[in-house]
Design a protein around this motif. Structure first.
Motif, mmCIF file in Angstrom:
data_model
loop_
_atom_site.group_PDB
_atom_site.id
_atom_site.type_symbol
_atom_site.label_atom_id
_atom_site.label_comp_id
_atom_site.label_asym_id
_atom_site.label_seq_id
_atom_site.Cartn_x
_atom_site.Cartn_y
_atom_site.Cartn_z
ATOM 1 N N VAL A 22 -4.343 7.914 -0.967
ATOM 2 C CA VAL A 22 -3.817 7.163 0.169
ATOM 3 C C VAL A 22 -2.441 7.730 0.475
ATOM 4 O O VAL A 22 -1.614 7.889 -0.427
ATOM 5 C CB VAL A 22 -3.707 5.659 -0.160
ATOM 6 N N VAL A 51 0.841 -1.201 0.000
ATOM 7 C CA VAL A 51 0.000 0.000 0.000
ATOM 8 C C VAL A 51 0.878 1.254 0.000
ATOM 9 O O VAL A 51 0.612 2.215 -0.726
ATOM 10 C CB VAL A 51 -0.940 0.002 1.216
ATOM 11 N N SER A 107 -2.169 3.042 -3.150
ATOM 12 C CA SER A 107 -3.505 2.625 -3.573
ATOM 13 C C SER A 107 -3.770 1.223 -3.054
ATOM 14 O O SER A 107 -2.918 0.333 -3.226
ATOM 15 C CB SER A 107 -3.606 2.639 -5.107
ATOM 16 N N PHE A 108 -4.926 1.021 -2.422
ATOM 17 C CA PHE A 108 -5.279 -0.318 -1.946
ATOM 18 C C PHE A 108 -5.567 -1.239 -3.127
ATOM 19 O O PHE A 108 -5.225 -2.422 -3.084
ATOM 20 C CB PHE A 108 -6.488 -0.238 -1.009
ATOM 21 N N ARG A 109 -6.174 -0.704 -4.168
ATOM 22 C CA ARG A 109 -6.495 -1.555 -5.315
ATOM 23 C C ARG A 109 -5.239 -2.020 -6.034
ATOM 24 O O ARG A 109 -5.096 -3.199 -6.360
ATOM 25 C CB ARG A 109 -7.418 -0.809 -6.287
ATOM 26 N N VAL A 112 -4.303 -4.400 6.665
ATOM 27 C CA VAL A 112 -3.649 -3.178 7.148
ATOM 28 C C VAL A 112 -4.317 -2.681 8.418
ATOM 29 O O VAL A 112 -3.652 -2.238 9.361
ATOM 30 C CB VAL A 112 -3.641 -2.097 6.051
ATOM 31 N N ARG A 113 -5.647 -2.775 8.483
ATOM 32 C CA ARG A 113 -6.347 -2.366 9.709
ATOM 33 C C ARG A 113 -5.947 -3.262 10.888
ATOM 34 O O ARG A 113 -5.793 -2.785 12.014
ATOM 35 C CB ARG A 113 -7.857 -2.409 9.491
ATOM 36 N N ARG A 153 -6.578 7.486 4.655
ATOM 37 C CA ARG A 153 -7.368 7.060 3.511
ATOM 38 C C ARG A 153 -8.428 8.113 3.211
ATOM 39 O O ARG A 153 -9.126 8.580 4.104
ATOM 40 C CB ARG A 153 -8.086 5.736 3.793
ATOM 41 N N SER A 166 -7.246 -4.156 2.769
ATOM 42 C CA SER A 166 -7.727 -3.177 3.741
ATOM 43 C C SER A 166 -7.857 -3.798 5.125
ATOM 44 O O SER A 166 -7.434 -3.220 6.131
ATOM 45 C CB SER A 166 -9.075 -2.610 3.284
ATOM 46 N N HIS A 167 -8.417 -5.004 5.179
ATOM 47 C CA HIS A 167 -8.581 -5.695 6.462
ATOM 48 C C HIS A 167 -7.218 -5.992 7.094
ATOM 49 O O HIS A 167 -7.043 -5.819 8.316
ATOM 50 C CB HIS A 167 -9.349 -7.003 6.242
ATOM 51 N N PRO A 224 -8.974 -6.149 -2.822
ATOM 52 C CA PRO A 224 -8.785 -4.897 -2.092
ATOM 53 C C PRO A 224 -9.321 -4.961 -0.666
ATOM 54 O O PRO A 224 -8.723 -4.388 0.250
ATOM 55 C CB PRO A 224 -9.551 -3.875 -2.937
ATOM 56 N N SER A 225 -10.428 -5.651 -0.463
ATOM 57 C CA SER A 225 -10.971 -5.751 0.890
ATOM 58 C C SER A 225 -10.039 -6.529 1.806
ATOM 59 O O SER A 225 -9.900 -6.203 2.998
ATOM 60 C CB SER A 225 -12.355 -6.407 0.852
#
Length: 298
Positions: free
Chosen positions: A58, A15, A20-22, A39-40, A53, A36-37, A32-33
């Motif tokens: 980003v 990232v 960009s997450f995508r 990194v969180r 974000r 995101s999960h 991408p989800s």
């Protein structure tokens, strides 16, 4: 380090690199989800926000930048070491990301790209042309090319060109109309086409050396640009005098479209160097490029 921790850090670095997450998801072949999960989860485990974000961009937080700067070189070493063992005596392969200024791209890389890529078909080069003095490590580059006096001391470097030479040039028509300067002191009577250095914002001084005499001049003119090609075009069109690297105008000098002035005052200076982090593992693909560019015949 547990496998899940490695995955979190790898996702974060992707990232940070792609902004960009995508695109990070595409690079790691996940959704991408999932990125995101992951990194969180890393942020929750560390108790710090790492990424800002928005719907459009980003960026890294201060904590994220510190983590990136500490992790990126170590991950590069790990991947390089694994790749070298895995490939063994096989041909070098993989991606080499380079940052180079425009003139070096033309002088050093362009003439060898065809032969290098043919010699190492499994190596991929990604070249970012940028005249600014970027932080190659922080920005995710494997190596860069810069003039010798611009290479940081914490970098290893190899020469990839001989010495360079400055040259003051103008068109025959301009010199016929305005005369020819006999010494640097005469230059105030002429129109200067200046190069503005992207990394400092200052005009490049015109430096002259003859014997024990050294002169450095700065004078405003009708044109300043950070694009050498634009300065060359204006000089060819009779707009004034320009102080350039000799190799960039060699063809125009050979055909007589440009003429030298003050030639006995124009100095030489150390040439281009390919640099990379000191003391770090060098991946086989980068080793191949270093060896190719540093051959005496080049």
């Amino acid at each position: 380090m547990r496998g899940v921790e490695y995955a979190e850090l790898e996702a974060f670095l992707a990232v940070a690199r792609e902004r960009s997450f995508r695109r990070a998801a595409d690079a790691l072949a996940v959704s991408p989800s999932a990125i995101s999960h992951t990194v969180r989860a890393l942020e929750a485990r560390l108790g710090a926000r790492l990424v800002n974000r928005t719907t459009r961009s980003v960026s890294l937080t201060e904590a994220g930048q510190r983590l990136h700067d500490g992790l990126a070189p170590a991950f590069a070493d790990i991947k390089g070491a694994v790749q070298e063992i895995a490939t063994g005596a096989a041909a070098p392969s993989g991606l080499v990301r380079l940052t180079v200024p425009r003139v070096a791209a033309q002088m050093v890389l362009a003439p060898i790209l065809g032969s290098f890529l043919a010699s190492f078909p499994k190596v991929r080069l990604e070249v970012t042309v940028d005249d600014a003095l970027v932080d190659s490590v922080a920005d995710g580059f494997d190596a860069g090319i810069r003039l010798a006096d611009q290479v940081r001391r914490d970098m290893d470097a190899v020469a990839v060109s001989g010495s360079l030479r400055g040259v003051v040039v103008s068109s025959p028509a301009y010199l016929a109309a305005h005369g020819i300067p006999g010494s640097p002191d005469d230059l105030h009577r002429f129109r200067w086409l200046n190069y503005r250095q992207p990394f400092s914002g200052r005009l490049l001084p015109w430096e002259f050396v003859r014997g024990s005499e050294t002169v450095a001049l700065s004078l405003d003119g009708p044109l300043a640009s950070n694009d050498p090609d634009l300065l060359i075009a204006a000089t060819l069109d009779g707009a004034g005098l320009a102080y350039l690297t000799e190799a960039t105008v060699a063809d125009h000098l050979a055909t007589g479209r440009l003429l030298r002035v003050l030639d006995d005052w124009c100095p030489t200076f150390p040439g281009w160097q390919l640099y990379f982090p000191k003391g770090r593992h060098i991946a086989p693909a980068l080793k191949a490029l270093i060896g190719f560019l540093s051959q005496p015949s080049r």
